[in-house]
Enzyme design. Structure first.
Site, mmCIF file in Angstrom:
data_model
loop_
_atom_site.group_PDB
_atom_site.id
_atom_site.type_symbol
_atom_site.label_atom_id
_atom_site.label_comp_id
_atom_site.label_asym_id
_atom_site.label_seq_id
_atom_site.Cartn_x
_atom_site.Cartn_y
_atom_site.Cartn_z
ATOM 1 C CB ALA A 69 46.691 73.794 70.135
ATOM 2 C CB THR A 70 49.710 72.200 75.230
ATOM 3 O OG1 THR A 70 49.106 73.784 74.745
ATOM 4 C CG2 THR A 70 50.005 72.241 75.526
ATOM 5 C CG ASN A 149 51.739 82.104 68.552
ATOM 6 O OD1 ASN A 149 52.452 81.629 68.179
ATOM 7 N ND2 ASN A 149 51.579 82.445 69.844
ATOM 8 C CD GLN A 179 46.835 81.917 66.655
ATOM 9 O OE1 GLN A 179 45.604 82.217 66.214
ATOM 10 N NE2 GLN A 179 46.746 82.254 68.257
ATOM 11 C CB SER A 199 43.507 75.034 70.178
ATOM 12 O OG SER A 199 42.855 75.382 71.081
ATOM 13 C CG HIS A 201 40.473 77.947 73.103
ATOM 14 N ND1 HIS A 201 41.109 79.538 73.486
ATOM 15 C CD2 HIS A 201 41.256 77.472 73.219
ATOM 16 C CE1 HIS A 201 42.622 78.683 73.712
ATOM 17 N NE2 HIS A 201 43.026 77.892 73.492
ATOM 18 C CB THR A 237 36.447 58.726 79.820
ATOM 19 O OG1 THR A 237 36.651 57.386 81.146
ATOM 20 C CG2 THR A 237 35.050 58.898 79.746
ATOM 21 C CB CYS A 323 51.386 80.077 76.436
ATOM 22 S SG CYS A 323 49.480 79.948 75.098
HETATM 23 N N1 PMP Z 1 49.853 76.256 68.839
HETATM 24 C C1 PMP Z 1 49.707 78.322 68.838
HETATM 25 C C2 PMP Z 1 49.620 78.727 67.880
HETATM 26 C C3 PMP Z 1 48.613 79.158 69.721
HETATM 27 O O1 PMP Z 1 48.530 80.004 69.051
HETATM 28 C C4 PMP Z 1 48.076 78.345 70.913
HETATM 29 C C5 PMP Z 1 47.078 78.989 72.086
HETATM 30 N N2 PMP Z 1 47.545 79.927 72.116
HETATM 31 C C6 PMP Z 1 48.756 76.883 70.911
HETATM 32 C C7 PMP Z 1 49.401 76.530 70.555
HETATM 33 C C8 PMP Z 1 48.319 75.922 72.248
HETATM 34 O O2 PMP Z 1 46.922 76.084 72.170
HETATM 35 P P1 PMP Z 1 46.297 75.354 73.318
HETATM 36 O O3 PMP Z 1 45.849 76.971 74.291
HETATM 37 O O4 PMP Z 1 44.727 74.805 73.223
HETATM 38 O O5 PMP Z 1 46.473 74.458 74.533
#
Ligand code: PMP
Length: 383
Positions: A69-70, A149, A179, A199, A201, A237, A323
């Protein structure tokens, strides 16, 4: 050890890990290659894209595989702002976005874009009146997250989409759905969403993998160049094993969503009720929030101290988002909700997952009580 940090990341499904391992071992061709091994990988990628599109009720051509997601948020926000700068240079977001959204806007601001940061109320919900007033003729993009989050606050995405499009049908609407997916129902068409980030994970898929939904007709200025993969929006790739794993995790998350919500929602209510009775704690999550996040402050104490005390008792919790958990600044999200610095600097997040049971929650509650008994003499009383 009991793991209470599912908003940071989730343990992957065994099926997801097995699928990835099988693909990496047996289908390692480059999907752009013209030979049999390439075609084999390309077929897997195509099917994964179809499954992701089905889950969102969208077209396969609207799915871009990303590294998470980043990356998805950066591609969407900066790509849209740059592509449509001739339409205008005004952008809108909120004060409580994840750093991967918030920092994009800060960066664009430093390059000359004008950004309106919408305020939120004491529960973290965005001010819809202010949104209506903020959308202008030259507003290119609005980005608002589905679920916060840190606190689990749910934004009224359907109303937000309607307001934006009524004010200016050309303004693009981006939602960071990280989330919310797998916990709440998602309806991108009804919400009038143009760009949507996920994302894997966060819903028992692999780390470093996700998708960006880009509505047909929306162009994004590519942040990376050098290849035509993913329609040129994300060259390089493709990670076929991850793409297939994302698709699998999305399908499983959706299949289990109702059951998850029901089970985890009940456990969350139990936890909320108990936390309300601990006089030292101040609850920051509302009962209307997402089913998997409970956030509270323990004022007068550095949150790391409670985190470590709970860890000694076998409970793994977090401070704020993973993060930003290593910076000790007060939480920007809590400050935006009107909490004072002391509360904003002493937040603890507990996030629940599929595996938890009532017995686990009772053990956690017991550990919270034990920690407070131990730490109370160390807290600094507020004047
Ligand atoms: N957006 C939200 C709301 C998140 O909770 C997170 C993960 N902490 C991210 C973006 C970033 O996701 P990723 O770990 O896949 O870069």
């Amino acid at each position: 050890m009991l793991y209470w940090d599912h908003a940071a990341t989730t343990p992957p499904h065994k099926e997801v890990v097995d699928t990835m391992s099988e693909i990496m071992n047996q289908h390692y061709g480059n999907p752009s290659a013209l030979h049999q091994a390439g075609e084999d990988a390309a077929k897997l990628l195509k099917r994964a894209r179809e499954v992701c599109a089905e889950a969102l009720e969208m077209q396969p051509s609207e799915i871009v595989f990303t590294s998470g997601a980043t990356e998805g948020n950066n591609i969407a926000i900066k790509g849209a702002a740059m592509q449509y700068r001739s339409r205008g240079q005004h952008l809108i977001t909120t004060t409580t976005e994840h750093p991967s959204v918030y920092e994009c806007f800060k960066q664009l601001e430093s390059l000359g874009w004008e950004v309106t940061y919408l305020p939120v109320d004491e529960t973290g919900v965005v001010d819809l009146q202010k949104l209506e007033e903020a959308v202008r003729k030259d507003t290119v993009l609005v980005s608002i997250m589905h679920v916060n989050n840190e606190t689990g606050t749910i934004q009224p995405i359907a109303e937000i989409g309607s307001i934006i499009k009524e004010r200016n049908h050309r303004t693009l609407f981006h939602v960071d759905g990280v989330q919310g997916f797998g916990k709440l129902s998602v309806s991108l068409k009804d919400w009038k969403v143009d760009l949507y980030t996920l994302s894997a994970h966060k819903f028992k898929g692999p780390k470093g993998a996700g998708i960006l939904y880009v509505k047909q007709g929306v162009e994004l200025f590519p942040l990376l160049v050098g290849g035509s993969q993913e329609s040129g929006q994300r060259p390089g790739t493709e990670n076929v094993a991850s793409a297939v794993a994302v698709a699998k995790a999305m399908r499983l998350a959706q299949e289990h969503q109702e059951q998850f919500c029901d089970k985890i929602g009940k456990l969350r209510n139990l936890l909320l009720e108990e936390i309300r009775t601990i006089p030292d704690f101040v609850l920051n999550s509302s009962s209307q929030g997402a089913p998997h996040i409970v956030h509270f402050s323990y004022p007068g104490l550095k949150p790391e101290v409670l985190v470590h005390t709970l860890e000694q008792l076998g409970m793994l919790v977090s401070t704020k988002s993973a993060c930003s958990s290593k910076n000790s600044e007060p939480s920007r999200v809590l400050i935006a909700m009107g909490k004072d610095k002391d509360l904003a600097a002493s937040g603890i997040r507990i996030s629940l997952g599929w595996e938890h049971t009532e017995d686990d929650v009772i053990r956690l509650i017991h550990a919270l009580h034990q920690s407070v008994e131990k730490l109370r003499p160390l807290t600094v009383k507020r004047g």
